[in-house]
Design a protein around this motif. Sequence first.
Motif, PDB file in Angstrom:
ATOM      1  N   THR A  66      69.738  -4.705 -72.335  1.00  0.00           N
ATOM      2  CA  THR A  66      68.636  -3.740 -72.383  1.00  0.00           C
ATOM      3  C   THR A  66      67.353  -4.410 -72.846  1.00  0.00           C
ATOM      4  OG1 THR A  66      70.201  -1.954 -72.863  1.00  0.00           O
ATOM      5  CG2 THR A  66      67.873  -1.547 -73.358  1.00  0.00           C
ATOM      6  N   ALA A  67      67.468  -5.271 -73.845  1.00  0.00           N
ATOM      7  CA  ALA A  67      66.290  -5.996 -74.331  1.00  0.00           C
ATOM      8  C   ALA A  67      65.763  -6.943 -73.260  1.00  0.00           C
ATOM      9  CB  ALA A  67      66.646  -6.766 -75.605  1.00  0.00           C
ATOM     10  N   ASP A  68      66.673  -7.587 -72.530  1.00  0.00           N
ATOM     11  CA  ASP A  68      66.251  -8.487 -71.446  1.00  0.00           C
ATOM     12  C   ASP A  68      65.492  -7.721 -70.375  1.00  0.00           C
ATOM     13  OD1 ASP A  68      67.470 -10.587 -72.712  1.00  0.00           O
ATOM     14  OD2 ASP A  68      69.275 -10.575 -71.466  1.00  0.00           O
ATOM     15  N   ALA A  69      65.973  -6.532 -70.025  1.00  0.00           N
ATOM     16  CA  ALA A  69      65.310  -5.718 -69.006  1.00  0.00           C
ATOM     17  C   ALA A  69      63.909  -5.325 -69.453  1.00  0.00           C
ATOM     18  CB  ALA A  69      66.148  -4.480 -68.697  1.00  0.00           C
ATOM     19  N   ALA A  70      63.777  -4.934 -70.707  1.00  0.00           N
ATOM     20  CA  ALA A  70      62.461  -4.553 -71.221  1.00  0.00           C
ATOM     21  C   ALA A  70      61.505  -5.744 -71.221  1.00  0.00           C
ATOM     22  CB  ALA A  70      62.604  -3.975 -72.627  1.00  0.00           C
ATOM     23  N   GLN A  71      62.026  -6.914 -71.582  1.00  0.00           N
ATOM     24  CA  GLN A  71      61.202  -8.120 -71.581  1.00  0.00           C
ATOM     25  C   GLN A  71      60.745  -8.469 -70.166  1.00  0.00           C
ATOM     26  OE1 GLN A  71      59.916 -10.001 -73.854  1.00  0.00           O
ATOM     27  NE2 GLN A  71      59.286 -11.801 -72.620  1.00  0.00           N
ATOM     28  N   LEU A  72      61.665  -8.396 -69.203  1.00  0.00           N
ATOM     29  CA  LEU A  72      61.316  -8.679 -67.817  1.00  0.00           C
ATOM     30  C   LEU A  72      60.272  -7.694 -67.299  1.00  0.00           C
ATOM     31  CD1 LEU A  72      64.818  -9.439 -66.222  1.00  0.00           C
ATOM     32  CD2 LEU A  72      62.923 -11.044 -66.491  1.00  0.00           C
ATOM     33  N   ALA A  73      60.466  -6.417 -67.611  1.00  0.00           N
ATOM     34  CA  ALA A  73      59.529  -5.403 -67.137  1.00  0.00           C
ATOM     35  C   ALA A  73      58.132  -5.645 -67.686  1.00  0.00           C
ATOM     36  CB  ALA A  73      60.023  -4.011 -67.529  1.00  0.00           C
ATOM     37  N   GLY A  74      58.047  -6.065 -68.941  1.00  0.00           N
ATOM     38  CA  GLY A  74      56.744  -6.367 -69.525  1.00  0.00           C
ATOM     39  C   GLY A  74      56.062  -7.529 -68.829  1.00  0.00           C
ATOM     40  N   VAL A  75      56.828  -8.567 -68.543  1.00  0.00           N
ATOM     41  CA  VAL A  75      56.275  -9.730 -67.843  1.00  0.00           C
ATOM     42  C   VAL A  75      55.805  -9.342 -66.439  1.00  0.00           C
ATOM     43  CG1 VAL A  75      56.864 -11.980 -66.840  1.00  0.00           C
ATOM     44  CG2 VAL A  75      57.633 -11.393 -69.151  1.00  0.00           C
ATOM     45  N   VAL A  76      56.629  -8.582 -65.735  1.00  0.00           N
ATOM     46  CA  VAL A  76      56.301  -8.190 -64.366  1.00  0.00           C
ATOM     47  C   VAL A  76      55.065  -7.298 -64.333  1.00  0.00           C
ATOM     48  CG1 VAL A  76      57.094  -6.804 -62.413  1.00  0.00           C
ATOM     49  CG2 VAL A  76      58.622  -8.479 -63.462  1.00  0.00           C
ATOM     50  N   ARG A  77      54.958  -6.369 -65.267  1.00  0.00           N
ATOM     51  CA  ARG A  77      53.770  -5.500 -65.303  1.00  0.00           C
ATOM     52  C   ARG A  77      52.504  -6.319 -65.556  1.00  0.00           C
ATOM     53  NH1 ARG A  77      57.527  -1.890 -68.136  1.00  0.00           N
ATOM     54  NH2 ARG A  77      57.942  -0.085 -66.779  1.00  0.00           N
ATOM     55  N   GLY A  78      52.633  -7.346 -66.388  1.00  0.00           N
ATOM     56  CA  GLY A  78      51.484  -8.211 -66.630  1.00  0.00           C
ATOM     57  C   GLY A  78      51.047  -8.956 -65.379  1.00  0.00           C
ATOM     58  N   ILE A  79      52.027  -9.407 -64.587  1.00  0.00           N
ATOM     59  CA  ILE A  79      51.700 -10.120 -63.346  1.00  0.00           C
ATOM     60  C   ILE A  79      51.088  -9.171 -62.328  1.00  0.00           C
ATOM     61  CG2 ILE A  79      52.661 -11.431 -61.420  1.00  0.00           C
ATOM     62  CD1 ILE A  79      54.869 -12.396 -63.334  1.00  0.00           C
ATOM     63  N   LEU A  80      51.709  -7.997 -62.166  1.00  0.00           N
ATOM     64  CA  LEU A  80      51.228  -7.043 -61.174  1.00  0.00           C
ATOM     65  C   LEU A  80      49.864  -6.478 -61.544  1.00  0.00           C
ATOM     66  CD1 LEU A  80      54.540  -5.147 -60.396  1.00  0.00           C
ATOM     67  CD2 LEU A  80      53.244  -6.586 -58.824  1.00  0.00           C
ATOM     68  N   GLY A  81      49.559  -6.450 -62.828  1.00  0.00           N
ATOM     69  CA  GLY A  81      48.258  -5.965 -63.257  1.00  0.00           C
ATOM     70  C   GLY A  81      47.107  -6.809 -62.754  1.00  0.00           C
ATOM     71  N   GLN A  82      47.407  -8.031 -62.350  1.00  0.00           N
ATOM     72  CA  GLN A  82      46.379  -8.936 -61.817  1.00  0.00           C
ATOM     73  C   GLN A  82      46.246  -8.829 -60.305  1.00  0.00           C
ATOM     74  OE1 GLN A  82      44.598 -10.638 -64.144  1.00  0.00           O
ATOM     75  NE2 GLN A  82      45.927  -9.557 -65.601  1.00  0.00           N
ATOM     76  N   THR A  83      47.031  -7.966 -59.675  1.00  0.00           N
ATOM     77  CA  THR A  83      46.996  -7.827 -58.220  1.00  0.00           C
ATOM     78  C   THR A  83      46.303  -6.520 -57.841  1.00  0.00           C
ATOM     79  OG1 THR A  83      49.089  -6.612 -57.983  1.00  0.00           O
ATOM     80  CG2 THR A  83      49.219  -9.020 -58.149  1.00  0.00           C
TER      81      THR A  83
END
Length: 279
Positions: A66-83
């Motif tokens: 669960t913690a891994d999923a939350a960490q991944l989601a945070g990273v992905v949102r940061g990347i997508l925020g630049q698109t």
Amino acid sequence: MGYKTILTVVTDEALAQSTIDHAAAVASAWDAHLDVLCFGVDRTQTGYYYAGANAMILQETISRATADAAQLAGVVRGILGQTSVRWAVEEGVAQLADIGRHVAGRARFADLVVMPKPYGKERGVELEPVTEGALFEGQTPVLVVPDTSPAGTAPSRVVIGWNESNEALRSVRAAMPLLQSAEHVHVVVIDPPQHGPNRSDPGGALSQFLARHGVKPEIDVLSKTMPRVSDVLRRHVLDVNADMVVMGAYGHSRFREAILGGATRNMLEQAEVPVFLAH
């Protein structure tokens, strides 16, 4: 006709940047919506625990996933925020043996799934069932993109691995928007059968079908001069400087492909350009 819903799956932070870059580029090219699944993978095999095993062990693995999923989601949102693409991110936990089913449930309502190569160094074992879940249970075409392939470049020269199979034909139909936008399309036939209705014109029926859709096909008939068909196809991709391969996925059973190898697995292991697959 086009791709309006693109799906990708992220299970490894090390692959997140390249995976999102490629998926976002495809979504941008087709003005599509990008859905991202971020999975924390529970790799425990609960069936091997003895009766009365401490439940805290199981809870710990779920909490970690669960913690891994939350960490991944945070990273992905940061990347997508630049698109500039429209996107949505969903996070969840799945057991390794069941992750393909979860992916399939979402892939069924996507037009195309974009994934990194499932085989190779530093690849998690979950990437194979994720890719197969989309292809088999989800019945959705998958674009497998190597990390080294530049993102955002529309394919100009496409190679179709044609063997007259149902899987190859489904791939061609699913890839039609890409084929129509390409400048050159090579229909590659390797060692065509000497007996059969198409022996005098291998690839001719497919080329006619493509031409009526506005595609400009060329037929390349090759001999199997190397031990594996995938090797001949890969060499031809380099010879014609192609930037995408379209082929059917898993003509044999997945078990046989995994144990003995096959054109699909070999292509994905050695791919240097994106590979478009359907089953």
